[in-house]
Design a protein around this motif. Structure first.
Motif, PDB file in Angstrom:
ATOM      1  N   HIS A   1      44.687  32.677  36.617  1.00  0.00           N
ATOM      2  CA  HIS A   1      45.042  32.564  35.196  1.00  0.00           C
ATOM      3  C   HIS A   1      43.833  32.478  34.284  1.00  0.00           C
ATOM      4  O   HIS A   1      43.967  32.160  33.099  1.00  0.00           O
ATOM      5  N   LEU A   2      42.653  32.789  34.785  1.00  0.00           N
ATOM      6  CA  LEU A   2      41.445  32.808  33.970  1.00  0.00           C
ATOM      7  C   LEU A   2      41.043  34.243  33.677  1.00  0.00           C
ATOM      8  O   LEU A   2      41.295  35.151  34.477  1.00  0.00           O
ATOM      9  N   PRO A   3      40.411  34.488  32.518  1.00  0.00           N
ATOM     10  CA  PRO A   3      39.900  35.832  32.255  1.00  0.00           C
ATOM     11  C   PRO A   3      38.884  36.245  33.311  1.00  0.00           C
ATOM     12  O   PRO A   3      38.043  35.446  33.733  1.00  0.00           O
ATOM     13  N   THR A   4      38.982  37.514  33.728  1.00  0.00           N
ATOM     14  CA  THR A   4      38.068  38.017  34.756  1.00  0.00           C
ATOM     15  C   THR A   4      36.727  38.450  34.173  1.00  0.00           C
ATOM     16  O   THR A   4      35.775  38.688  34.913  1.00  0.00           O
ATOM     17  N   GLY A   5      36.670  38.600  32.844  1.00  0.00           N
ATOM     18  CA  GLY A   5      35.482  39.135  32.202  1.00  0.00           C
ATOM     19  C   GLY A   5      35.640  40.590  31.806  1.00  0.00           C
ATOM     20  O   GLY A   5      34.809  41.135  31.074  1.00  0.00           O
ATOM     21  N   ARG A   6      36.726  41.227  32.258  1.00  0.00           N
ATOM     22  CA  ARG A   6      37.031  42.606  31.871  1.00  0.00           C
ATOM     23  C   ARG A   6      38.011  42.604  30.702  1.00  0.00           C
ATOM     24  O   ARG A   6      38.885  41.742  30.608  1.00  0.00           O
ATOM     25  N   ARG A   7      37.855  43.578  29.826  1.00  0.00           N
ATOM     26  CA  ARG A   7      38.780  43.770  28.716  1.00  0.00           C
ATOM     27  C   ARG A   7      39.577  45.040  28.939  1.00  0.00           C
ATOM     28  O   ARG A   7      39.025  46.053  29.387  1.00  0.00           O
ATOM     29  N   THR A   8      40.868  44.990  28.625  1.00  0.00           N
ATOM     30  CA  THR A   8      41.739  46.136  28.794  1.00  0.00           C
ATOM     31  C   THR A   8      42.443  46.417  27.475  1.00  0.00           C
ATOM     32  O   THR A   8      42.431  45.595  26.545  1.00  0.00           O
ATOM     33  N   ASP A   9      43.087  47.575  27.392  1.00  0.00           N
ATOM     34  CA  ASP A   9      43.967  47.832  26.260  1.00  0.00           C
ATOM     35  C   ASP A   9      45.141  46.861  26.335  1.00  0.00           C
ATOM     36  O   ASP A   9      45.587  46.495  27.434  1.00  0.00           O
ATOM     37  N   PRO A  10      45.656  46.415  25.180  1.00  0.00           N
ATOM     38  CA  PRO A  10      46.802  45.495  25.201  1.00  0.00           C
ATOM     39  C   PRO A  10      47.991  46.089  25.945  1.00  0.00           C
ATOM     40  O   PRO A  10      48.307  47.274  25.804  1.00  0.00           O
ATOM     41  N   ARG A  11      48.625  45.254  26.742  1.00  0.00           N
ATOM     42  CA  ARG A  11      49.750  45.673  27.572  1.00  0.00           C
ATOM     43  C   ARG A  11      51.029  44.990  27.113  1.00  0.00           C
ATOM     44  O   ARG A  11      50.980  43.921  26.494  1.00  0.00           O
TER      45      ARG A  11
END
Length: 277
Positions: A186-196
């Motif tokens: 449940h923590l951010p991985t450090g990658r950003r993606t387009d909103p889903r």
């Protein structure tokens, strides 16, 4: 989680604010949270001592394994959501009412154990007939330290006295620049993606400021804005949804530290503006 000791003789009762057909109950004795927000007599917030809308301070969301570093110093926080520490310590404190005048209230509490630094948090709650403004500041009494601040409101999915289009529940609308990829922890991985598409328990980036609209069809529209660039949206429960403006992402004490210094306090604000449909 233990409650910071205070010299107050007894917890303070709720503070009622009113403007036009809007009413807010502020609960300094329950972590400085909003216990109630009523528009035309209709409650918008989920009820209960864990709910309403509470300030997240001096960190927001999860801090990984309850550990953060400030330079070479390693600090451990209570694991109130094992294996992580979540949502700060402010919601567990008794706040003091500095001022209350019918439409506005100012609350404070002093930072201390289990937070490893001393300082003060101040919160302003200001009500108008069509909007609620919340402001929070974090200042240090000495050493600089990393911190975060924000709010965690629980908005009811269904308003009482429904009918017509109300049964479908609240709609959440926003346009984020990115979504923080969430790992299994449940923590951010450090990658950003387009909103889903949802359902969400996710952090989104809005570099031009938070702007999220909640719509209860044929009842009410509530727009949540903030100059902050981060918002967590949570809608995985049947009873309520959460839209959480905050000064940094989850685990931000480690990944995006914002220092509070004697000349540069941390300040954040949000406005909730409504209109009847």
């Amino acid at each position: 989680m233990s409650t910071h000791e205070t010299t107050e003789a007894a917890p303070e009762a709720g503070v009622l604010l009113a403007a036009g057909n809007a009413e807010v109950t502020v609960r300094p004795e329950l972590g400085g949270r909003l216990g109630s927000l009523r528009i035309d007599g209709t409650e918008l917030l989920r009820q209960g001592p864990r709910y309403g809308s509470f300030p997240m301070v001096p960190w927001c969301g999860r801090t990984a394994n309850g550990v953060f570093r400030d330079g070479a110093e390693r600090h451990e926080l209570p694991l109130n959501s094992p294996p992580h520490a979540i949502h700060g310590t402010g919601r567990d404190q008794v706040w003091r009412t500095v001022r209350a005048d019918g439409t506005a209230a100012v609350l404070t509490y002093d930072l201390g154990d289990p937070w490893p630094y001393t300082g003060r948090v101040t919160q302003l709650v200001e009500l108008a007939d069509d909007a609620l403004t919340l402001k929070m500041g974090v200042e240090t009494y000495g050493n600089s330290f990393p911190a975060q601040a924000g709010w965690h409101p629980w908005f009811l999915r269904h308003l009482a006295g429904g009918g017509n289009g109300a049964d479908e529940g609240v709609r959440i609308s926003f346009d984020a620049a990115w979504q923080e990829e969430r790992g299994e922890d449940h923590l951010p991985t450090g990658r950003r993606t387009d909103p889903r598409p949802g359902p969400w328990d996710d952090c989104f980036g809005m570099p031009d400021g938070v702007d999220v609209t909640l719509t209860w069809p044929e009842r009410l529209e509530l727009r949540i804005t903030s100059r902050a660039e981060w918002v967590v949206v949570y809608d995985e429960q049947d009873e309520a949804v959460c839209v959480e403006p905050q000064s940094g992402p989850p685990n931000g004490l480690n990944t995006a530290p914002r220092l509070v210094t004697p000349i540069d306090p941390l300040e954040i604000s949000t406005t909730w503006r409504w209109r009847r449909l």
